[in-house]
Design a protein around this motif. Structure first.
Motif, PDB file in Angstrom:
ATOM      1  N   ILE A 156      99.311 -37.485 -15.249  1.00 40.10           N
ATOM      2  CA  ILE A 156      98.410 -36.333 -15.329  1.00 40.10           C
ATOM      3  C   ILE A 156      98.342 -35.818 -16.772  1.00 40.10           C
ATOM      4  O   ILE A 156      97.271 -35.425 -17.261  1.00 40.10           O
ATOM      5  CB  ILE A 156      98.859 -35.224 -14.369  1.00 40.10           C
ATOM      6  CG1 ILE A 156      98.632 -35.656 -12.914  1.00 40.10           C
ATOM      7  CG2 ILE A 156      98.125 -33.914 -14.641  1.00 40.10           C
ATOM      8  CD1 ILE A 156      97.183 -35.877 -12.540  1.00 40.10           C
ATOM      9  N   LYS A 157      99.481 -35.834 -17.471  1.00 41.43           N
ATOM     10  CA  LYS A 157      99.491 -35.391 -18.874  1.00 41.43           C
ATOM     11  C   LYS A 157      98.592 -36.270 -19.738  1.00 41.43           C
ATOM     12  O   LYS A 157      97.930 -35.783 -20.663  1.00 41.43           O
ATOM     13  CB  LYS A 157     100.922 -35.395 -19.411  1.00 41.43           C
ATOM     14  CG  LYS A 157     101.770 -34.246 -18.923  1.00 41.43           C
ATOM     15  CD  LYS A 157     103.192 -34.346 -19.441  1.00 41.43           C
ATOM     16  CE  LYS A 157     104.068 -33.239 -18.868  1.00 41.43           C
ATOM     17  NZ  LYS A 157     105.492 -33.392 -19.280  1.00 41.43           N
ATOM     18  N   LYS A 158      98.553 -37.567 -19.454  1.00 39.32           N
ATOM     19  CA  LYS A 158      97.677 -38.479 -20.202  1.00 39.32           C
ATOM     20  C   LYS A 158      96.210 -38.088 -20.018  1.00 39.32           C
ATOM     21  O   LYS A 158      95.425 -38.080 -20.966  1.00 39.32           O
ATOM     22  CB  LYS A 158      97.881 -39.925 -19.722  1.00 39.32           C
ATOM     23  CG  LYS A 158      99.212 -40.539 -20.091  1.00 39.32           C
ATOM     24  CD  LYS A 158      99.309 -41.937 -19.500  1.00 39.32           C
ATOM     25  CE  LYS A 158     100.690 -42.537 -19.677  1.00 39.32           C
ATOM     26  NZ  LYS A 158     100.804 -43.865 -19.024  1.00 39.32           N
ATOM     27  N   ILE A 159      95.857 -37.762 -18.784  1.00 40.17           N
ATOM     28  CA  ILE A 159      94.478 -37.343 -18.502  1.00 40.17           C
ATOM     29  C   ILE A 159      94.201 -36.005 -19.180  1.00 40.17           C
ATOM     30  O   ILE A 159      93.136 -35.803 -19.776  1.00 40.17           O
ATOM     31  CB  ILE A 159      94.241 -37.239 -16.977  1.00 40.17           C
ATOM     32  CG1 ILE A 159      94.437 -38.607 -16.310  1.00 40.17           C
ATOM     33  CG2 ILE A 159      92.848 -36.694 -16.682  1.00 40.17           C
ATOM     34  CD1 ILE A 159      94.440 -38.568 -14.795  1.00 40.17           C
ATOM     35  N   GLY A 167      93.784 -28.634 -14.558  1.00 39.23           N
ATOM     36  CA  GLY A 167      94.650 -28.037 -13.550  1.00 39.23           C
ATOM     37  C   GLY A 167      95.721 -28.998 -13.086  1.00 39.23           C
ATOM     38  O   GLY A 167      96.100 -29.936 -13.787  1.00 39.23           O
ATOM     39  N   SER A 168      96.177 -28.797 -11.864  1.00 41.05           N
ATOM     40  CA  SER A 168      97.268 -29.614 -11.312  1.00 41.05           C
ATOM     41  C   SER A 168      96.779 -30.950 -10.785  1.00 41.05           C
ATOM     42  O   SER A 168      97.562 -31.883 -10.590  1.00 41.05           O
ATOM     43  CB  SER A 168      97.961 -28.860 -10.176  1.00 41.05           C
ATOM     44  OG  SER A 168      97.055 -28.685  -9.087  1.00 41.05           O
ATOM     45  N   GLY A 169      95.477 -31.046 -10.519  1.00 38.07           N
ATOM     46  CA  GLY A 169      94.928 -32.272  -9.951  1.00 38.07           C
ATOM     47  C   GLY A 169      94.748 -32.222  -8.449  1.00 38.07           C
ATOM     48  O   GLY A 169      94.232 -33.164  -7.842  1.00 38.07           O
ATOM     49  N   TYR A 170      95.132 -31.098  -7.808  1.00 38.46           N
ATOM     50  CA  TYR A 170      95.047 -30.974  -6.356  1.00 38.46           C
ATOM     51  C   TYR A 170      93.829 -30.147  -5.950  1.00 38.46           C
ATOM     52  O   TYR A 170      93.435 -29.208  -6.661  1.00 38.46           O
ATOM     53  CB  TYR A 170      96.323 -30.350  -5.796  1.00 38.46           C
ATOM     54  CG  TYR A 170      97.473 -31.329  -5.753  1.00 38.46           C
ATOM     55  CD1 TYR A 170      97.740 -32.064  -4.601  1.00 38.46           C
ATOM     56  CD2 TYR A 170      98.265 -31.557  -6.876  1.00 38.46           C
ATOM     57  CE1 TYR A 170      98.777 -32.992  -4.560  1.00 38.46           C
ATOM     58  CE2 TYR A 170      99.303 -32.479  -6.848  1.00 38.46           C
ATOM     59  CZ  TYR A 170      99.545 -33.190  -5.689  1.00 38.46           C
ATOM     60  OH  TYR A 170     100.560 -34.110  -5.659  1.00 38.46           O
ATOM     61  N   PRO A 171      93.218 -30.457  -4.807  1.00 35.26           N
ATOM     62  CA  PRO A 171      92.012 -29.735  -4.366  1.00 35.26           C
ATOM     63  C   PRO A 171      92.225 -28.238  -4.171  1.00 35.26           C
ATOM     64  O   PRO A 171      91.266 -27.468  -4.246  1.00 35.26           O
ATOM     65  CB  PRO A 171      91.660 -30.412  -3.032  1.00 35.26           C
ATOM     66  CG  PRO A 171      92.343 -31.726  -3.067  1.00 35.26           C
ATOM     67  CD  PRO A 171      93.578 -31.545  -3.884  1.00 35.26           C
ATOM     68  N   SER A 172      93.451 -27.824  -3.912  1.00 38.19           N
ATOM     69  CA  SER A 172      93.752 -26.398  -3.719  1.00 38.19           C
ATOM     70  C   SER A 172      93.742 -25.620  -5.038  1.00 38.19           C
ATOM     71  O   SER A 172      93.762 -24.384  -5.024  1.00 38.19           O
ATOM     72  CB  SER A 172      95.117 -26.235  -3.050  1.00 38.19           C
ATOM     73  OG  SER A 172      96.133 -26.862  -3.830  1.00 38.19           O
ATOM     74  N   ASP A 173      93.699 -26.337  -6.152  1.00 39.23           N
ATOM     75  CA  ASP A 173      93.726 -25.717  -7.476  1.00 39.23           C
ATOM     76  C   ASP A 173      92.294 -25.436  -7.929  1.00 39.23           C
ATOM     77  O   ASP A 173      91.493 -26.352  -8.123  1.00 39.23           O
ATOM     78  CB  ASP A 173      94.424 -26.661  -8.464  1.00 39.23           C
ATOM     79  CG  ASP A 173      94.687 -26.013  -9.819  1.00 39.23           C
ATOM     80  OD1 ASP A 173      93.877 -25.165 -10.235  1.00 39.23           O
ATOM     81  OD2 ASP A 173      95.693 -26.359 -10.449  1.00 39.23           O
ATOM     82  N   GLU A 174      91.965 -24.167  -8.106  1.00 45.39           N
ATOM     83  CA  GLU A 174      90.612 -23.773  -8.479  1.00 45.39           C
ATOM     84  C   GLU A 174      90.194 -24.376  -9.817  1.00 45.39           C
ATOM     85  O   GLU A 174      89.045 -24.802  -9.995  1.00 45.39           O
ATOM     86  CB  GLU A 174      90.513 -22.246  -8.549  1.00 45.39           C
ATOM     87  CG  GLU A 174      89.105 -21.729  -8.788  1.00 45.39           C
ATOM     88  CD  GLU A 174      89.034 -20.210  -8.784  1.00 45.39           C
ATOM     89  OE1 GLU A 174      87.950 -19.686  -9.118  1.00 45.39           O
ATOM     90  OE2 GLU A 174      90.048 -19.563  -8.447  1.00 45.39           O
TER      91      GLU A 174
END
Length: 214
Positions: A156-159, A167-174
């Motif tokens: 995720i840090k690379k992206i 964000g965190s990469g999760y759908p719950s994260d606005e």
């Protein structure tokens, strides 16, 4: 005897890979994992996970980490085969850790079926314990969860280095969903590192297609 643990990180994420990790530890050293403070990665701070990552690798006899790209996740979700994909990945990991007895965190509602999925991809089948919430109840699986989480976070840090506020990469994260919505709005396509089979992104793409047809 070597005892193994296998777990995943990123199964529910809409951005980034699904990571499956496994470790094998001598039975006599399992208590040491508890002394080190190993527990389910979700119950640890980022600093604690970083510290434990190296300690786990040093203590374990074998470890193996398998990274599954978003495109492969998508291909299997479209065939309703995400559980089978994860089981195949766990079998791959198990084949590299040389454990006689292995505990796995089960994502299937049927623990026996999931165990059989894994076994079907192994030439040599160890004793497999397929358990719900294994990362909380078995410390060797907890160790694997830490390796999986650290690896997933690194991906995720690379992206994030290239695309900043994802964000965190999760759908719950606005923040994650705003990033994807903005990307689709500007580029008229999904990010290559996002899972287009996930419902929120799938709906965005369907809406985009409908607007294009009007």
């Amino acid at each position: 005897m070597l005892v193994g643990g296998v777990d995943e990180a990123g199964r529910g994420s809409i951005i980034g890979p699904l990571v499956v990790a496994g470790v094998s530890v001598r039975e006599s050293k399992i208590a040491k994992l508890k002394e080190m403070g190993v527990k389910d990665s979700k119950l640890l701070t980022a600093q604690a996970r970083e510290r434990l990552y190296g300690e786990i690798i040093s203590l374990s006899e074998h470890h193996h980490i398998h990274v599954i790209k978003s495109t492969e996740v998508d291909a299997n979700v479209l065939l309703k085969g995400l559980n089978r994909l994860e089981a195949k990945a766990m079998a791959h990991v198990i084949s590299h850790i040389n454990a006689k007895e292995v505990f796995v965190d089960c994502c299937d509602t049927n623990t026996g079926r999931y165990r059989d999925y894994i076994a079907s991809h192994l030439e040599t089948v160890p004793t497999i314990h397929s358990l719900h919430h294994a990362d909380r109840i078995n410390v060797v699986v907890s160790a694997a969860s830490i390796l999986a989480k650290i690896t997933r976070d690194a991906e995720i840090k690379k992206i994030r280095k290239r695309h900043r506020d994802i964000g965190s990469g999760y759908p719950s994260d606005e923040r994650t969903m705003l990033f994807i919505k903005d990307w689709v709005g500007r580029k008229k396509c999904p990010p290559a590192f996002a899972r287009k089979s996930w419902k929120p992104l799938r709906l965005m793409l369907e809406e985009l297609e409908q607007r294009t047809l009007i």
